[in-house]
Write an enzyme that holds these catalytic residues in place. Sequence first.
Site, short mmCIF file in Angstrom:
data_model
loop_
_atom_site.label_atom_id
_atom_site.label_comp_id
_atom_site.label_asym_id
_atom_site.label_seq_id
_atom_site.Cartn_x
_atom_site.Cartn_y
_atom_site.Cartn_z
N HIS A 256 0.77 -1.44 -0.02
CA HIS A 256 0.07 0.08 0.06
C HIS A 256 0.90 1.44 0.09
O HIS A 256 0.53 2.17 1.01
CB HIS A 256 -1.06 -0.09 1.35
CG HIS A 256 -1.99 -0.93 1.13
ND1 HIS A 256 -2.88 -1.40 2.08
CD2 HIS A 256 -2.43 -1.76 0.02
CE1 HIS A 256 -3.67 -2.32 1.70
NE2 HIS A 256 -3.62 -2.53 0.49
N ASP A 273 -0.31 0.74 -9.74
CA ASP A 273 -1.81 0.14 -9.26
C ASP A 273 -2.64 1.68 -9.29
O ASP A 273 -2.62 2.30 -8.20
CB ASP A 273 -1.71 -0.24 -8.03
CG ASP A 273 -3.18 -1.18 -7.77
OD1 ASP A 273 -4.31 -0.90 -8.41
OD2 ASP A 273 -2.98 -1.93 -6.79
N ASP A 284 -9.76 -1.07 -11.64
CA ASP A 284 -8.59 -1.56 -10.78
C ASP A 284 -7.66 -2.20 -11.49
O ASP A 284 -7.81 -3.39 -11.97
CB ASP A 284 -9.27 -2.25 -9.46
CG ASP A 284 -8.12 -2.45 -8.57
OD1 ASP A 284 -6.98 -2.30 -8.55
OD2 ASP A 284 -8.49 -3.40 -7.32
N HIS A 367 -10.52 -9.75 -6.04
CA HIS A 367 -11.62 -9.41 -5.06
C HIS A 367 -12.96 -9.18 -6.05
O HIS A 367 -12.65 -8.83 -7.14
CB HIS A 367 -11.40 -8.19 -4.27
CG HIS A 367 -10.56 -7.29 -4.92
ND1 HIS A 367 -11.14 -6.04 -5.60
CD2 HIS A 367 -9.57 -6.78 -4.95
CE1 HIS A 367 -10.61 -5.19 -6.14
NE2 HIS A 367 -9.32 -5.69 -5.77
N HIS A 374 -13.23 -2.68 -3.74
CA HIS A 374 -13.44 -4.03 -3.20
C HIS A 374 -14.95 -3.97 -2.90
O HIS A 374 -15.43 -3.67 -1.95
CB HIS A 374 -12.65 -3.82 -1.66
CG HIS A 374 -11.07 -4.02 -2.14
ND1 HIS A 374 -10.30 -4.46 -0.99
CD2 HIS A 374 -10.45 -4.00 -2.99
CE1 HIS A 374 -9.11 -4.24 -1.46
NE2 HIS A 374 -9.04 -4.21 -2.74
N TYR A 401 6.62 -10.31 -4.46
CA TYR A 401 7.28 -8.96 -3.77
C TYR A 401 8.84 -9.60 -3.17
O TYR A 401 8.53 -10.30 -2.14
CB TYR A 401 6.49 -8.23 -2.93
CG TYR A 401 5.04 -8.15 -3.58
CD1 TYR A 401 4.65 -7.03 -4.41
CD2 TYR A 401 3.91 -9.01 -3.39
CE1 TYR A 401 3.66 -6.85 -4.99
CE2 TYR A 401 2.78 -8.99 -4.12
CZ TYR A 401 2.53 -7.67 -4.99
OH TYR A 401 1.50 -7.60 -5.44
N ARG A 419 3.20 -6.90 -9.82
CA ARG A 419 1.84 -7.38 -9.83
C ARG A 419 1.16 -7.15 -11.22
O ARG A 419 1.56 -6.10 -11.77
CB ARG A 419 1.27 -6.58 -8.60
CG ARG A 419 -0.33 -6.95 -8.74
CD ARG A 419 -1.30 -6.40 -7.38
NE ARG A 419 -1.05 -5.21 -7.18
CZ ARG A 419 -0.24 -4.46 -6.47
NH1 ARG A 419 0.54 -5.02 -5.67
NH2 ARG A 419 -0.60 -3.06 -6.12
N GLU A 421 -2.59 -6.94 -12.78
CA GLU A 421 -3.86 -6.96 -12.35
C GLU A 421 -4.89 -6.38 -13.46
O GLU A 421 -4.67 -5.33 -14.03
CB GLU A 421 -4.17 -5.71 -11.02
CG GLU A 421 -5.72 -5.70 -10.56
CD GLU A 421 -5.53 -4.85 -9.31
OE1 GLU A 421 -4.99 -4.20 -9.14
OE2 GLU A 421 -6.88 -5.19 -8.56
N1 GLY Z 1 -5.91 -1.22 -5.70
C1 GLY Z 1 -6.43 -1.96 -4.52
C2 GLY Z 1 -6.36 -3.49 -5.05
O1 GLY Z 1 -5.84 -3.75 -5.97
O2 GLY Z 1 -7.10 -4.40 -4.39
MN MN Z 2 -7.30 -5.11 -7.04
MN MN Z 3 -4.99 -2.58 -7.57
#
Ligand code: GLY
Ligand code: MN
Ligand code: MN
Length: 454
Positions: A256, A273, A284, A367, A374, A401, A419, A421
Site C-alpha cells: 500500500h 496500481d 482497478d 476481489h 473492493h 514481492y 503485480r 492486475e
Molecule cells: N487497488 C487495490 C487493489 O488492488 O485491491
Molecule cells: Mn485490486
Molecule cells: Mn489494484
Amino acid sequence: MPSAAAAAAAAASQSTEPTMSPKEFARRRRQLMRILGKGSVALLPAAPAKIRNRDVEYYYRQDSDFFYLSGFAEPEAVMALVPGRGAGEYLLFCRDRDPERETWDGARAGPDGAVADYDADDAFPISDMDDILPGIIEQCEKVYYNLGMHPEFDQRLIGWVNALRERGGAHTPDEFIALDHQLHDLRLYKSRAELTALRRAARIAVGAHRRGMALCRPGMHEYEIEAEFVHEFRSRGARLSYLPIVGSGPNSCTLHYHANNRQLEDGDLLLVDAGCEYDYYASDITRTYPVNGRFTAEQRIIYDIVLEAQEAALAQIAPGKHWNDPHVAAVRAITRGLRDAGLLKGNLRTLIRERAYRPFFMHRTGHWLGMDVHDVGDYKVSDHWRLLEPGMVLTVEPGIYIAPGTRKVPKRWWGIGVRIEDDVAVTRDGHELLTRGLPRTASEVEAVVGSAAH
Ligand code: GLY
Ligand code: MN
Ligand code: MN
C-alpha cells in the site's frame, strides 16, 4: 438535481453512452422490495459530507448502497423502502431547496425534485423525518438497517423505537435485521447497464496506463506518473477510484505505497496500481514495467512467473468454478516458478501445503469489483467458496514481492515487486477481460515503455 441541470451535466460529460437510467434504479428497488417482503421497511442514510479541515470538505461521494437504489447524489438524505405500502413504497427525505445555500453549494433537488426527477413516491424535507418515520416503523414487523455505519442515524432510530415503547399501546417491530446480505447479493450480479459502466471505467483506465507507460523514463518522479493518470481520468470525466500506488525500485514491494515521491532510476521496476471511477463504477488495474524499457534477467524471470500465474488464474474464471479456484491456480504457478528460479527449495506439493510462497505472495488473487473497488458480496456461502456465475465481476491480480533485505534470497533479486492486475466479468461461457487492450506480456510492455518519452 433538477432535470435541466441533469441534462446540462450529461451534455458536459461528453459521454456518448447513456448513464444509468431511472428504470434501472426502479428495477433495483423492486427487486430488493420483493426480497424483503410486506411488513418490512428498509432504511438507508446518505453518506455524510466529511470535513477535511475547517471550511474545506472532502470531495463528496454518495454511499454506494444509497446510490445503487436511488441515483440520488446529495448528502443529508434518507431513503425508506416500504414494500406493499399503499400510500407509497419509496420515500425520500432530503434537504429543502434553499436559494442562499444553493448559491454556495450548488443546486438541490428538494422534495419536489425527488419526486419529479428521482421517482420517489413521496418526499419530505429531512427535518420532517422525526414526524414521519416513527409512524412508518410502527406499522412494520421488520426493520432492515445496517447498524453501526451511521452513528447519528443509529441513535435516532433507537430513539424512535424507545419513544414508541414508552408511549404504550404502540406497536414496535419484532426484528432488526442487517440489510447488507440481501442488498449486497443483488449488487454482486451486474446488470447489462452496470457491465457497460464497468467496461467504460476499464477503458478509461487502460488509456491512462498506456499513457503512463509510454511517457515513463528514468529521472522522472513517481508523482509525475501519477499526474498522468489524474490528467487522463479527469479529462475523460472520471476520478481516481482509490489512492494510486506508483512504486519504483524498492517501493514496488510495499503493497500500500502511496507517497509516490521517489525519483525513477535506470534499472528500476515501476509498479503502478491505479484505476478510475466513472458514474459510480470502478476499475482497478496494475502494471509493472522497467523504467528504462528493458527488464533485467531477474526482473524478467519474476515477471514471467506472475504473468503465468495470472494466465492460470484467468483460465479458472467461468461459471461453475469456485471463487477460490483462480487463487489456487495462481498459488501453484507462483510456487513452481519460485522453486524453478531457486528462490524456494523443496517438493512443490509440500511448499504449497506449507505456504512457503507467503513471504513473496501475501495477498489474495482478487476481489469483487463494482461500485466499490473492493466490492460487496459474500465470498463464501454456508462455509463453501462461492460458485462463479455470469454477471459477477472480479479482479485477477497475482504478485511477487522481494523486499530489500529478504533473508535467504541473493541480493540480485531484492527490490523486485511485480503485480499484474486485470478486471474480468464472468460470462455464460467463460469470461470477458474488461481491461483488454493494455500490454501485458513482457515484450508487449517493453515495446510501449518510453515510446512517448520526451
Ligand atoms: N487497488 C487495490 C487493489 O488492488 O485491491
Ligand atoms: Mn485490486
Ligand atoms: Mn489494484
